[in-house]
Design a protein around this motif. Structure first.
Motif, PDB file in Angstrom:
ATOM      1  N   UNK A   1       0.941  -1.215   0.323  1.00  0.00           N
ATOM      2  CA  UNK A   1       0.064  -0.145  -0.467  1.00  0.00           C
ATOM      3  C   UNK A   1       0.699   1.084  -0.364  1.00  0.00           C
ATOM      4  N   UNK A   2       2.184   1.604   1.045  1.00  0.00           N
ATOM      5  CA  UNK A   2       2.569   2.328   0.925  1.00  0.00           C
ATOM      6  C   UNK A   2       3.754   2.456  -0.618  1.00  0.00           C
ATOM      7  N   UNK A   3       3.489   1.961  -1.116  1.00  0.00           N
ATOM      8  CA  UNK A   3       4.791   1.734  -2.313  1.00  0.00           C
ATOM      9  C   UNK A   3       3.615   2.425  -3.487  1.00  0.00           C
TER      10      UNK A   3
ATOM     11  N   UNK B   1       1.292   4.463  -6.018  1.00  0.00           N
ATOM     12  CA  UNK B   1       1.269   5.917  -6.842  1.00  0.00           C
ATOM     13  C   UNK B   1      -0.871   6.348  -5.737  1.00  0.00           C
ATOM     14  N   UNK B   2      -1.061   5.474  -6.329  1.00  0.00           N
ATOM     15  CA  UNK B   2      -2.677   5.999  -5.714  1.00  0.00           C
ATOM     16  C   UNK B   2      -3.119   6.912  -4.047  1.00  0.00           C
ATOM     17  N   UNK B   3      -2.069   6.018  -3.337  1.00  0.00           N
ATOM     18  CA  UNK B   3      -2.266   6.072  -2.028  1.00  0.00           C
ATOM     19  C   UNK B   3      -0.586   7.002  -1.827  1.00  0.00           C
ATOM     20  N   UNK B   4       0.413   6.802  -2.402  1.00  0.00           N
ATOM     21  CA  UNK B   4       0.933   8.255  -2.296  1.00  0.00           C
ATOM     22  C   UNK B   4       0.389   9.533  -2.852  1.00  0.00           C
ATOM     23  N   UNK B   5      -0.782   9.783  -3.862  1.00  0.00           N
ATOM     24  CA  UNK B   5      -1.239  11.390  -4.064  1.00  0.00           C
ATOM     25  C   UNK B   5      -2.068  11.384  -2.931  1.00  0.00           C
ATOM     26  N   UNK B   6      -2.788  10.485  -1.844  1.00  0.00           N
ATOM     27  CA  UNK B   6      -4.113  10.802  -1.856  1.00  0.00           C
ATOM     28  C   UNK B   6      -3.297  11.127   0.199  1.00  0.00           C
ATOM     29  N   UNK B   7      -1.806  11.124   0.459  1.00  0.00           N
ATOM     30  CA  UNK B   7      -1.013  11.860   1.091  1.00  0.00           C
ATOM     31  C   UNK B   7      -0.862  12.156   0.837  1.00  0.00           C
ATOM     32  N   UNK B   8      -0.714  13.321   0.088  1.00  0.00           N
ATOM     33  CA  UNK B   8      -0.279  14.409  -0.409  1.00  0.00           C
ATOM     34  C   UNK B   8      -0.871  15.436  -0.166  1.00  0.00           C
ATOM     35  N   UNK B   9      -2.132  14.578  -0.806  1.00  0.00           N
ATOM     36  CA  UNK B   9      -3.583  15.907  -0.706  1.00  0.00           C
ATOM     37  C   UNK B   9      -3.869  15.800   0.439  1.00  0.00           C
ATOM     38  N   UNK B  10      -3.579  14.834   1.328  1.00  0.00           N
ATOM     39  CA  UNK B  10      -4.291  15.042   2.941  1.00  0.00           C
ATOM     40  C   UNK B  10      -3.029  15.672   3.104  1.00  0.00           C
ATOM     41  N   UNK B  11      -1.814  15.830   3.104  1.00  0.00           N
ATOM     42  CA  UNK B  11      -0.761  16.947   3.987  1.00  0.00           C
ATOM     43  C   UNK B  11      -0.488  17.505   3.310  1.00  0.00           C
ATOM     44  N   UNK B  12      -1.449  18.484   2.738  1.00  0.00           N
ATOM     45  CA  UNK B  12      -1.582  19.591   2.026  1.00  0.00           C
ATOM     46  C   UNK B  12      -3.021  20.379   2.606  1.00  0.00           C
ATOM     47  N   UNK B  13      -3.703  19.117   2.680  1.00  0.00           N
ATOM     48  CA  UNK B  13      -5.407  20.093   3.579  1.00  0.00           C
ATOM     49  C   UNK B  13      -4.859  19.789   4.909  1.00  0.00           C
ATOM     50  N   UNK B  14      -4.129  19.180   5.576  1.00  0.00           N
ATOM     51  CA  UNK B  14      -3.453  19.817   7.016  1.00  0.00           C
ATOM     52  C   UNK B  14      -2.831  20.896   6.858  1.00  0.00           C
ATOM     53  N   UNK B  15      -1.647  20.998   6.144  1.00  0.00           N
ATOM     54  CA  UNK B  15      -0.988  21.894   5.782  1.00  0.00           C
ATOM     55  C   UNK B  15      -2.111  23.521   5.732  1.00  0.00           C
ATOM     56  N   UNK B  16      -2.931  23.779   5.202  1.00  0.00           N
ATOM     57  CA  UNK B  16      -4.021  24.726   4.799  1.00  0.00           C
ATOM     58  C   UNK B  16      -4.279  24.828   6.060  1.00  0.00           C
ATOM     59  N   UNK B  17      -5.250  23.921   6.742  1.00  0.00           N
ATOM     60  CA  UNK B  17      -5.802  23.548   8.222  1.00  0.00           C
ATOM     61  C   UNK B  17      -5.270  24.376   9.152  1.00  0.00           C
ATOM     62  N   UNK B  18      -3.872  24.275   9.483  1.00  0.00           N
ATOM     63  CA  UNK B  18      -3.055  24.711  10.497  1.00  0.00           C
ATOM     64  C   UNK B  18      -2.479  26.012  10.172  1.00  0.00           C
ATOM     65  N   UNK B  19      -2.518  26.378   9.040  1.00  0.00           N
ATOM     66  CA  UNK B  19      -2.415  28.229   8.582  1.00  0.00           C
ATOM     67  C   UNK B  19      -3.565  28.176   8.806  1.00  0.00           C
ATOM     68  N   UNK B  20      -4.876  28.421   8.268  1.00  0.00           N
ATOM     69  CA  UNK B  20      -5.936  28.550   9.386  1.00  0.00           C
ATOM     70  C   UNK B  20      -6.132  29.097  11.009  1.00  0.00           C
ATOM     71  N   UNK B  21      -5.526  28.422  11.230  1.00  0.00           N
ATOM     72  CA  UNK B  21      -5.439  28.123  12.807  1.00  0.00           C
ATOM     73  C   UNK B  21      -4.894  29.097  13.810  1.00  0.00           C
ATOM     74  N   UNK B  22      -3.752  28.726  13.113  1.00  0.00           N
ATOM     75  CA  UNK B  22      -2.956  30.190  12.941  1.00  0.00           C
ATOM     76  C   UNK B  22      -3.041  31.414  12.973  1.00  0.00           C
TER      77      UNK B  22
END
Length: 95
Positions: free
Chosen positions: A42-44, A46-67
């Motif tokens: 699963x970790x290798x 590409x679809x999972x990797x893409x989803x992880x990158x999307x989730x990371x971007x979403x987390x970063x966006x939410x963290x910026x909004x909270x800051x």
């Protein structure tokens, strides 16, 4: 270490038990190995990797909004440095 309980249908449990016995290993070790192999696959994926990158971007966006919300709440747009935050009252952080 965590304990995990799973429900298996009878046929799958029988196969698991017999194949583990034939391989000279325990059912637990067979399950653990299968899970590790599946997670590696699963970790290798590409679809999972893409989803992880999307989730990371979403987390970063939410963290910026909270800051931003916290900065607006306390009336500051800058964050204090760790040394300034730990300085004792009445003393300069720099010496």
């Amino acid at each position: 270490m965590k304990t995990l309980a799973i429900r298996l249908d009878e046929d799958l449990h029988t196969r698991l038990t017999m194949l583990s016995k034939l391989a000279g290993t325990t059912v637990t070790d067979t399950i653990r190995t299968a899970i590790e192999q599946h997670l590696t696959a699963l970790a290798s994926d590409p679809a999972i990797t893409a989803k992880a990158q999307e989730l990371t971007a979403e987390i970063e966006k939410e963290a910026a909004q909270q800051r931003q919300a916290l900065a607006a709440l306390i009336g500051s747009t800058t964050t204090s440095s760790p040394s300034a935050a730990t300085a004792r009252p009445g003393r300069s952080a720099k010496r």
